[in-house]
Design a protein around this motif. Structure first.
Motif, PDB file in Angstrom:
ATOM      1  N   GLU A  45       0.825  -1.206   0.000  1.00 54.61           N
ATOM      2  CA  GLU A  45       0.000   0.000   0.000  1.00 54.61           C
ATOM      3  C   GLU A  45       0.860   1.258   0.000  1.00 54.61           C
ATOM      4  O   GLU A  45       0.614   2.201  -0.752  1.00 54.61           O
ATOM      5  N   GLN A  46       1.913   1.284   0.841  1.00 54.93           N
ATOM      6  CA  GLN A  46       2.797   2.451   0.870  1.00 54.93           C
ATOM      7  C   GLN A  46       3.599   2.574  -0.423  1.00 54.93           C
ATOM      8  O   GLN A  46       3.892   3.679  -0.880  1.00 54.93           O
ATOM      9  N   ALA A  47       3.931   1.445  -1.042  1.00 52.29           N
ATOM     10  CA  ALA A  47       4.632   1.474  -2.323  1.00 52.29           C
ATOM     11  C   ALA A  47       3.765   2.125  -3.398  1.00 52.29           C
ATOM     12  O   ALA A  47       4.243   2.958  -4.186  1.00 52.29           O
ATOM     13  N   LEU A  48       2.495   1.770  -3.434  1.00 52.54           N
ATOM     14  CA  LEU A  48       1.593   2.335  -4.451  1.00 52.54           C
ATOM     15  C   LEU A  48       1.316   3.811  -4.176  1.00 52.54           C
ATOM     16  O   LEU A  48       1.196   4.612  -5.119  1.00 52.54           O
ATOM     17  N   GLU A  49       1.213   4.183  -2.917  1.00 52.21           N
ATOM     18  CA  GLU A  49       1.044   5.601  -2.579  1.00 52.21           C
ATOM     19  C   GLU A  49       2.241   6.406  -3.078  1.00 52.21           C
ATOM     20  O   GLU A  49       2.087   7.515  -3.609  1.00 52.21           O
ATOM     21  N   GLY A  88       3.841   3.926 -15.326  1.00 50.71           N
ATOM     22  CA  GLY A  88       3.998   2.516 -15.648  1.00 50.71           C
ATOM     23  C   GLY A  88       2.930   1.611 -15.068  1.00 50.71           C
ATOM     24  O   GLY A  88       1.902   2.048 -14.528  1.00 50.71           O
ATOM     25  N   ASN A  89       3.202   0.314 -15.196  1.00 50.66           N
ATOM     26  CA  ASN A  89       2.330  -0.745 -14.682  1.00 50.66           C
ATOM     27  C   ASN A  89       3.019  -1.434 -13.506  1.00 50.66           C
ATOM     28  O   ASN A  89       4.250  -1.560 -13.485  1.00 50.66           O
ATOM     29  N   GLU A 377      -0.824 -10.103  -9.186  1.00 55.45           N
ATOM     30  CA  GLU A 377      -1.932  -9.515  -9.926  1.00 55.45           C
ATOM     31  C   GLU A 377      -1.614  -8.058 -10.236  1.00 55.45           C
ATOM     32  O   GLU A 377      -0.866  -7.404  -9.512  1.00 55.45           O
ATOM     33  N   LYS A 378      -2.169  -7.550 -11.341  1.00 58.60           N
ATOM     34  CA  LYS A 378      -1.891  -6.163 -11.724  1.00 58.60           C
ATOM     35  C   LYS A 378      -2.619  -5.218 -10.784  1.00 58.60           C
ATOM     36  O   LYS A 378      -3.809  -5.368 -10.520  1.00 58.60           O
ATOM     37  N   GLY A 383       0.181   4.164 -14.632  1.00 58.71           N
ATOM     38  CA  GLY A 383       0.353   5.088 -13.523  1.00 58.71           C
ATOM     39  C   GLY A 383      -0.859   5.278 -12.636  1.00 58.71           C
ATOM     40  O   GLY A 383      -0.807   6.058 -11.675  1.00 58.71           O
ATOM     41  N   GLU A 384      -1.951   4.586 -12.931  1.00 57.91           N
ATOM     42  CA  GLU A 384      -3.184   4.730 -12.150  1.00 57.91           C
ATOM     43  C   GLU A 384      -3.488   3.428 -11.416  1.00 57.91           C
ATOM     44  O   GLU A 384      -3.337   2.339 -11.980  1.00 57.91           O
ATOM     45  N   ARG A 385      -3.946   3.551 -10.184  1.00 58.96           N
ATOM     46  CA  ARG A 385      -4.340   2.373  -9.427  1.00 58.96           C
ATOM     47  C   ARG A 385      -5.592   1.760 -10.028  1.00 58.96           C
ATOM     48  O   ARG A 385      -6.532   2.462 -10.410  1.00 58.96           O
TER      49      ARG A 385
END
Length: 443
Positions: A45-49, A88-89, A377-378, A383-385
């Motif tokens: 979660e912190q990585a995606l933030e 990116g993805n 899983e993706k 660049g978007e969640r």
């Protein structure tokens, strides 16, 4: 800016040679720690933030301009930084997933400068939380169903580490934390008792308890070992039915907990819970449980929040492929002794027996098909969640469910065998081909 300088120096070099091409990186644990039979993925979660907010503002760029390394920065470098956003993805194993050596926790596919800059932060947050979640699972497992509360913020390696450790510990199995900010930010249940200083600041222990009870008349937890534990328990009992628990923080917890329980039972207060704390870890808790210590709740601090026995993970973030001119994908892999890596994007398939218990994992090329449950899983595209942040309880429940399906031998506190995780034949072939091409100077 929370990155290593060499990430930015490489970014400058990419700009200088005009390399906008895409690349893929994978984050994985190179080798399991000696005292760990499994790991629990955490920190996604912190990585995606971080990736969602990745950018450089004017003050950042002014500081970078002042560094000697960038006095001769290539034309357009700082302008490129000002425009930079993550586009990116990302594919990843959901938080709470059991992970073993060489299995990617996360894959980033993006323009190489974006993917490269993210390395330091991604490694830091994912490895730290994975380490703590895994330690918490061992501690909670040793407690055999009795609640464990994280008490470790004061011994954490910094306040923010304490907050994230509380989050990871909850994923790993702790029922809650003493850290109030973790409760506010992540919804982790918050617990607290009282300190020795409150007792010492009063004329007598009994007076301290009376003062505390006036504030918390219906739900008090009293610390009974500031002076004499037996007297402390008697003083607690004299406070009436508002006392819900007593805490012991010193001495021989095996002996003291039995003595306290005898006092409570003699006073017809079996409802009062006994909380034990003080340099506890999974091995000490396991011994207390084996010896039938009548402890109801364990508070674990330093050993949990620092993962003292295994305080780091050998995690790496490695380039696995990149695009050449014309869009052709080229494999990337290290061949150095002891640090060999495998090229190309991968998927992990977890195979189970007829009883639902985990048997083995297969690490394969992403476009292979194997029996078992795919783990990655993706989670981000362009660049978007893809989905909003899931509740933390979902990761906690996933960890608990997967631990139930892991055979007991891999959960041993000492000398757990290595869980079988194999590279597929196609992936081995791809590695050999990439190594041969590198030796021959071709791709």
């Amino acid at each position: 800016m929370t990155t290593d300088l060499y990430q930015l120096s490489m970014a400058a070099a990419y700009v200088a040679v005009g390399v906008p091409r895409r690349a893929s990186f994978e984050l994985f644990i190179r080798k399991m720690p000696k005292r760990r039979g499994y790991l629990i993925a955490a920190g996604l979660e912190q990585a995606l933030e971080y990736l969602s907010a990745l950018r450089f503002d004017a003050d950042d760029i002014d500081f970078l301009r002042s560094l000697p390394m960038f006095q001769g920065a290539p034309a357009g470098f700082f302008e490129e930084l000002a425009r930079l956003r993550f586009t990116g993805n990302v594919s990843a194993a959901p938080e709470g997933t059991l992970i073993f050596a060489n299995e990617p926790l996360l894959r980033v596919e993006a323009p190489i400068m974006e993917a490269q800059l993210a390395e330091t932060y991604l490694l830091s947050t994912i490895l730290f939380q994975t380490m703590i979640a895994s330690k918490a699972a061992r501690v909670a497992g040793a407690a055999s169903g009795r609640p464990v509360v994280d008490f470790g913020t004061r011994r954490a390696h910094g306040p923010q580490a304490g907050v994230l450790a509380a989050r990871a510990a909850h994923i790993g199995g702790c029922v809650g934390t003493s850290n109030v900010e973790a409760g506010r930010r992540f919804g982790v249940p918050v617990f607290g008792t009282m300190a020795h200083s409150f007792v010492s600041a009063s004329r007598t222990e009994k007076e301290a308890f009376e003062q505390f009870m006036r504030v918390f008349p219906d739900n008090a937890s009293l610390l009974v070992d500031t002076y004499n534990i037996r007297e402390g328990v008697q003083n607690a009992l004299s406070m009436g039915h508002g006392v819900k628990s007593v805490r012991i923080d010193s001495g021989d917890l095996q002996h003291e907990s039995r003595s306290v329980r005898e006092q409570l039972n003699a006073a017809r207060r079996p409802d009062i819970k006994i909380i034990a704390s003080g340099d506890l870890n999974e091995c000490r808790i396991h011994k207390l449980i084996q010896n039938e210590a009548p402890i109801d709740i364990f508070g674990v601090g330093t050993e949990l929040t620092t993962s003292r026995d295994e305080p780091s993970l050998s995690g790496v973030y490695k380039l696995i492929s990149y695009e050449r001119d014309g869009g052709r994908t080229v494999p990337a892999a290290k061949t150095s002794a002891g640090k060999r890596t495998y090229p190309y994007p991968k998927q992990v398939y977890r195979q189970s027996g007829s009883d639902g218990m985990f048997m083995r994992d297969v690490i394969a090329l992403v476009d292979e098909k194997h029996k078992g449950e795919p783990l990655l899983e993706k989670v981000m595209e362009n660049g978007e969640r893809i989905h909003p942040p899931p509740p933390l309880e979902l990761a906690r429940n996933r960890a608990a469910e997967q631990l139930e399906r892991l055979p007991c031998r891999y959960k041993c506190l000492q000398n757990a065998p290595e869980y079988p995780a194999y590279f597929s034949k196609k992936l081995e072939k791809a590695r050999r081909k990439a190594e041969s091409a590198r030796l021959n100077g071709s791709d």
